[in-house]
Motif scaffolding. Structure first.
Motif, PDB file in Angstrom:
ATOM      1  N   PRO A 159      -6.025 -40.757  25.587  1.00 21.01           N
ATOM      2  CA  PRO A 159      -5.828 -39.301  25.686  1.00 21.01           C
ATOM      3  C   PRO A 159      -5.855 -38.642  24.309  1.00 21.01           C
ATOM      4  N   LEU A 160      -6.457 -37.464  24.270  1.00 19.44           N
ATOM      5  CA  LEU A 160      -6.507 -36.709  23.004  1.00 19.44           C
ATOM      6  C   LEU A 160      -5.109 -36.228  22.664  1.00 19.44           C
ATOM      7  N   ARG A 161      -4.721 -36.384  21.370  1.00 21.51           N
ATOM      8  CA  ARG A 161      -3.411 -35.887  20.946  1.00 21.51           C
ATOM      9  C   ARG A 161      -3.630 -34.475  20.399  1.00 21.51           C
ATOM     10  N   VAL A 162      -3.112 -33.516  21.135  1.00 20.29           N
ATOM     11  CA  VAL A 162      -3.399 -32.113  20.822  1.00 20.29           C
ATOM     12  C   VAL A 162      -2.200 -31.468  20.132  1.00 20.29           C
ATOM     13  N   LEU A 163      -2.475 -30.766  19.052  1.00 17.44           N
ATOM     14  CA  LEU A 163      -1.435 -29.954  18.403  1.00 17.44           C
ATOM     15  C   LEU A 163      -1.783 -28.495  18.641  1.00 17.44           C
ATOM     16  N   SER A 164      -0.761 -27.701  18.804  1.00 19.26           N
ATOM     17  CA  SER A 164      -1.031 -26.301  19.097  1.00 19.26           C
ATOM     18  C   SER A 164      -0.345 -25.414  18.072  1.00 19.26           C
ATOM     19  N   VAL A 165      -1.028 -24.331  17.735  1.00 22.04           N
ATOM     20  CA  VAL A 165      -0.465 -23.348  16.797  1.00 22.04           C
ATOM     21  C   VAL A 165      -0.090 -22.123  17.604  1.00 22.04           C
ATOM     22  N   ASP A 166       1.085 -21.559  17.277  1.00 14.74           N
ATOM     23  CA  ASP A 166       1.519 -20.374  18.027  1.00 14.74           C
ATOM     24  C   ASP A 166       0.648 -19.182  17.633  1.00 14.74           C
ATOM     25  N   ALA A 167      -0.366 -18.887  18.484  1.00 12.84           N
ATOM     26  CA  ALA A 167      -1.286 -17.798  18.174  1.00 12.84           C
ATOM     27  C   ALA A 167      -1.763 -17.126  19.455  1.00 12.84           C
ATOM     28  N   PRO A 168      -0.883 -16.376  20.105  1.00  6.96           N
ATOM     29  CA  PRO A 168      -1.300 -15.702  21.329  1.00  6.96           C
ATOM     30  C   PRO A 168      -2.433 -14.726  21.016  1.00  6.96           C
ATOM     31  N   ALA A 183      -3.025 -36.669  14.668  1.00  3.44           N
ATOM     32  CA  ALA A 183      -3.352 -35.925  15.896  1.00  3.44           C
ATOM     33  C   ALA A 183      -4.865 -35.809  15.923  1.00  3.44           C
ATOM     34  N   ASP A 184      -5.427 -35.592  17.158  1.00  2.00           N
ATOM     35  CA  ASP A 184      -6.890 -35.528  17.272  1.00  2.00           C
ATOM     36  C   ASP A 184      -7.439 -34.123  17.125  1.00  2.00           C
ATOM     37  N   VAL A 185      -6.675 -33.148  17.652  1.00  2.00           N
ATOM     38  CA  VAL A 185      -7.255 -31.800  17.689  1.00  2.00           C
ATOM     39  C   VAL A 185      -6.163 -30.748  17.567  1.00  2.00           C
ATOM     40  N   LEU A 186      -6.528 -29.628  16.940  1.00  2.00           N
ATOM     41  CA  LEU A 186      -5.612 -28.507  16.764  1.00  2.00           C
ATOM     42  C   LEU A 186      -6.222 -27.278  17.430  1.00  2.00           C
ATOM     43  N   ILE A 187      -5.396 -26.565  18.223  1.00  2.00           N
ATOM     44  CA  ILE A 187      -5.901 -25.297  18.791  1.00  2.00           C
ATOM     45  C   ILE A 187      -4.951 -24.185  18.436  1.00  2.00           C
ATOM     46  N   GLU A 216     -14.325 -29.086   5.354  1.00  2.00           N
ATOM     47  CA  GLU A 216     -14.609 -30.278   4.572  1.00  2.00           C
ATOM     48  C   GLU A 216     -13.859 -31.492   5.108  1.00  2.00           C
ATOM     49  N   ARG A 217     -12.667 -31.300   5.617  1.00  2.00           N
ATOM     50  CA  ARG A 217     -11.811 -32.430   5.996  1.00  2.00           C
ATOM     51  C   ARG A 217     -11.631 -32.574   7.499  1.00  2.00           C
ATOM     52  N   GLY A 218     -12.329 -31.751   8.282  1.00  3.40           N
ATOM     53  CA  GLY A 218     -12.210 -31.856   9.729  1.00  3.40           C
ATOM     54  C   GLY A 218     -13.432 -31.299  10.396  1.00  3.40           C
ATOM     55  N   LEU A 219     -13.418 -31.340  11.737  1.00  2.00           N
ATOM     56  CA  LEU A 219     -14.591 -30.860  12.472  1.00  2.00           C
ATOM     57  C   LEU A 219     -14.236 -29.644  13.304  1.00  2.00           C
ATOM     58  N   TYR A 223     -12.138 -18.152  16.049  1.00  2.00           N
ATOM     59  CA  TYR A 223     -11.270 -19.327  16.275  1.00  2.00           C
ATOM     60  C   TYR A 223     -11.942 -20.368  17.154  1.00  2.00           C
ATOM     61  N   GLY A 224     -11.790 -21.638  16.780  1.00  2.00           N
ATOM     62  CA  GLY A 224     -12.322 -22.742  17.567  1.00  2.00           C
ATOM     63  C   GLY A 224     -11.326 -23.877  17.606  1.00  2.00           C
ATOM     64  N   PHE A 225     -11.766 -25.064  18.045  1.00  2.00           N
ATOM     65  CA  PHE A 225     -10.918 -26.257  18.031  1.00  2.00           C
ATOM     66  C   PHE A 225     -11.207 -27.019  16.746  1.00  2.00           C
ATOM     67  N   TYR A 226     -10.131 -27.582  16.152  1.00  2.00           N
ATOM     68  CA  TYR A 226     -10.291 -28.296  14.887  1.00  2.00           C
ATOM     69  C   TYR A 226      -9.978 -29.772  15.134  1.00  2.00           C
ATOM     70  N   PHE A 227     -11.013 -30.647  15.009  1.00  2.00           N
ATOM     71  CA  PHE A 227     -10.865 -32.065  15.329  1.00  2.00           C
ATOM     72  C   PHE A 227     -10.772 -32.929  14.082  1.00  2.00           C
ATOM     73  N   ASN A 228     -10.115 -34.045  14.262  1.00  2.00           N
ATOM     74  CA  ASN A 228     -10.165 -35.093  13.234  1.00  2.00           C
ATOM     75  C   ASN A 228     -11.584 -35.669  13.267  1.00  2.00           C
ATOM     76  N   PRO A 229     -12.216 -35.882  12.100  1.00  2.00           N
ATOM     77  CA  PRO A 229     -13.646 -36.222  12.123  1.00  2.00           C
ATOM     78  C   PRO A 229     -13.953 -37.694  12.385  1.00  2.00           C
ATOM     79  N   SER A 230     -13.289 -38.318  13.351  1.00  2.00           N
ATOM     80  CA  SER A 230     -13.613 -39.720  13.686  1.00  2.00           C
ATOM     81  C   SER A 230     -14.918 -39.735  14.482  1.00  2.00           C
ATOM     82  N   PRO A 231     -15.629 -40.879  14.523  1.00  2.00           N
ATOM     83  CA  PRO A 231     -16.913 -40.916  15.240  1.00  2.00           C
ATOM     84  C   PRO A 231     -16.775 -40.508  16.707  1.00  2.00           C
ATOM     85  N   SER A 232     -15.718 -40.989  17.354  1.00  2.00           N
ATOM     86  CA  SER A 232     -15.593 -40.635  18.777  1.00  2.00           C
ATOM     87  C   SER A 232     -15.342 -39.137  18.917  1.00  2.00           C
TER      88      SER A 232
END
Ligand SMILES: Nc1nc2c(ncn2[C@@H]2O[C@H](COP(=O)(O)OP(=O)(O)OP(=O)(O)O)[C@@H](O)[C@H]2O)c(=O)[nH]1
Length: 489
Positions: free
Chosen positions: A28-37, A90-94, A104-107, A216-225
């Motif tokens: 499962p993707l580990r999702v982090l969320s930012v408080d941004a309504p 974590a895998d992704v930030l929204i 440079e450091r993420g996708l 605004y988009g989703f910010y992923f850790n840049p692993s191959p998967s």
């Protein structure tokens, strides 16, 4: 994943079976969320995430067969959360807006939402701001680490730009209130919510910075998967129709006003309810206290009445006694004797038991008064009374003062013989006192006694009395200091 229903595709997106199988096999993707309504919002009470970003995440992951878990929001700054994604914790930030350093450091996925910053000032103060460039002369507050900070750096001098910690953003708004900064630059949609959430009604948006929109988009850790996932996300984001999700979440301000009003009225209701309850308790307490005092006063006045009643009864008893007693000798008076005589006569008539009367008169008493004085005469009377009282000791007997120096004894159930004996005792008793009376034989006070006894027949009480009187005078005539008696049958 109810929010996924708000999202549609304008064109079909093909997912190969092989790709799908690979996604399904992933952890499962580990999702982090930012408080941004309205993109992402966390409801602490319900422990639930919602927002456009969450709907999109849900929709796409469901299509891809990916699982995910939203990590519990810790008290981390946005910068720290970004770092966690970059480090692979974590895998992704929204959601996140793009800048070169982050890229440079993420996708980044394609953006799915465009948002605006607002210039906020104290209510009533309207600075002339129509765009970014107009911010230059002011002291500007901003949240530390936001992508927009870099743009502001180009316009506002470093000594006028103040960055605040973003965990609660309360510091930024406090600085605005205190006049430490002139204006704050902050996400408009988030401020719209915070305004009601924290009652920032003394602050307002003076300008929306449309000239610097943030995508605004989703910010992923840049692993191959994750790179494969980002590609699949982008294929969907390119043809996504978000109008439903935007409509559902963008009216944050309206929702917050409604929620705020509901909360306030509930608060007011409870305040009033508590106030009413306190008032009621107070009224009850006062009423009880009043009632208690009334009871106390009532008990006191009852006690007073009882005391008065008791005193009155005693006074009545005293009066009754006085009305039946001779003041000089303390013996029964004639009134009491008359009552007793009638009562005992009636009884004698019923039972036939003998009833006797002794009528006693002091001999030559006039002489005592004339020669020794009235006071001595009174003393003699009192002394003779005592002799009478001790001579007829039965409780049913009654010794009374009949008139001036005349006494009478009522003797129920007493035969003529016994009555005579008692009369003799009286006569002797007085004589033995040895009270001086020069005129009497032997120079001492004597008495004469007439005795009348009713042993049968129907003689009246008056007749019995008259007979006792008759016998007394007979004794006087016979020379005084003696007893004379008669029996009525
Ligand atoms: N000190 C005093 N004298 C009283 C009282 N009541 C009556 N007397 C006096 O008693 C006297 C009675 O006198 P009399 O009736 O003439 O008879 P007596 O002198 O006793 O003579 P005999 O009865 O014939 O022996 C009168 O002088 C009355 O004033 C009283 O309460 N106190």
């Amino acid at each position: 994943c109810e929010g996924g229903d708000h999202v549609r595709l304008t064109q079909p997106v093909e997912i190969e079976a092989q790709e799908l199988a690979a996604f399904r096999a992933m952890a499962p993707l580990r999702v982090l969320s930012v408080d941004a309504p309205p993109m992402a919002r966390y409801d602490r009470r319900k422990d639930q995430h919602s927002g456009i970003g969450v709907d999109v995440l849900c929709f796409i992951t469901q299509r891809l067969g990916l699982r995910y878990e939203i990590l519990q929001p810790q008290d981390l700054t946005v910068a720290e959360k970004i770092r966690q994604v970059q480090d692979g914790r974590a895998d992704v930030l929204i959601p996140l807006s793009e800048n070169a350093e982050r890229a440079e450091r993420g996708l980044f996925t394609r953006p799915f939402y465009e948002s605006h910053y607002a210039v906020i000032a104290r209510k009533g103060w309207r600075p002339e701001i129509r765009g970014m460039a107009d911010l230059a002369p002011f002291r500007v507050g901003v949240i530390k680490g936001v992508a927009f900070e870099a743009l502001l750096n180009e316009v506002v001098a470093a000594d006028r730009l103040m960055a605040f910690d973003d965990i609660s953003s309360a510091g930024l708004f406090q600085a605005l209130r205190n006049g430490v900064v002139d204006v704050a630059v902050f996400s408009k949609s988030i401020f719209d919510e915070k305004r009601y959430l924290h009652e920032y009604f003394d602050l307002e948006v003076v300008h929306t910075l449309h000239d610097a929109p943030r995508a605004y988009g989703f910010y992923f850790n840049p692993s191959p998967s994750n790179q494969r996932i980002v590609q699949a996300f982008n294929r969907h984001l390119a043809v996504l129709d978000l109008s439903g999700a935007v409509a559902a979440h963008e009216d944050g301000e309206r929702q917050f006003i409604e929620r705020y009003v509901a909360q306030r009225s509930q608060h007011l209701f409870w305040q009033m309810a508590v106030g009413a309850a306190v008032l009621l308790v107070l009224v009850l307490f006062l009423a009880l206290r009043r009632y208690h005092r009334m009871l106390l006063r009532l008990a006191q006045s009852n006690e007073q009445i009882l005391l008065q009643q008791h005193a009155l009864e005693q006074a009545n008893q005293e009066l009754r006694k006085l009305s039946q007693t001779d003041g000089l000798t303390g013996l029964a008076n004639r009134r009491q004797f008359d009552h007793a005589l009638l009562r005992e006569h009636a009884r004698q008539q019923r039972t036939g038991s003998p009833l006797s009367l002794l009528m006693t008169d002091l001999d030559h008493f006039k002489y005592v008064n004339d020669h020794y004085g009235h006071a001595i005469g009174d003393d003699y009377l009192r002394t003779v009374a005592r002799v009478l009282q001790t001579s007829v000791p039965r409780v049913t007997d009654l010794a009374a003062r009949y008139g001036g120096e005349e006494f009478i004894c009522l003797l129920p159930d007493t035969s003529a013989e016994d009555a005579h004996m008692l009369a003799e005792r009286i006569r002797q008793g007085v004589s033995e006192l040895g009270l001086p009376n020069a005129l009497a034989d032997g120079g001492r006070l004597t008495v004469s006694v007439g005795v009348a006894t009713l042993e049968g027949g129907h003689s009246s009480a008056a007749q019995l009395l008259a007979q006792a009187d008759e016998q007394l005078y007979a004794a006087k005539r016979a020379g005084r200091d003696r007893v004379h008696g008669v029996v009525l049958r």
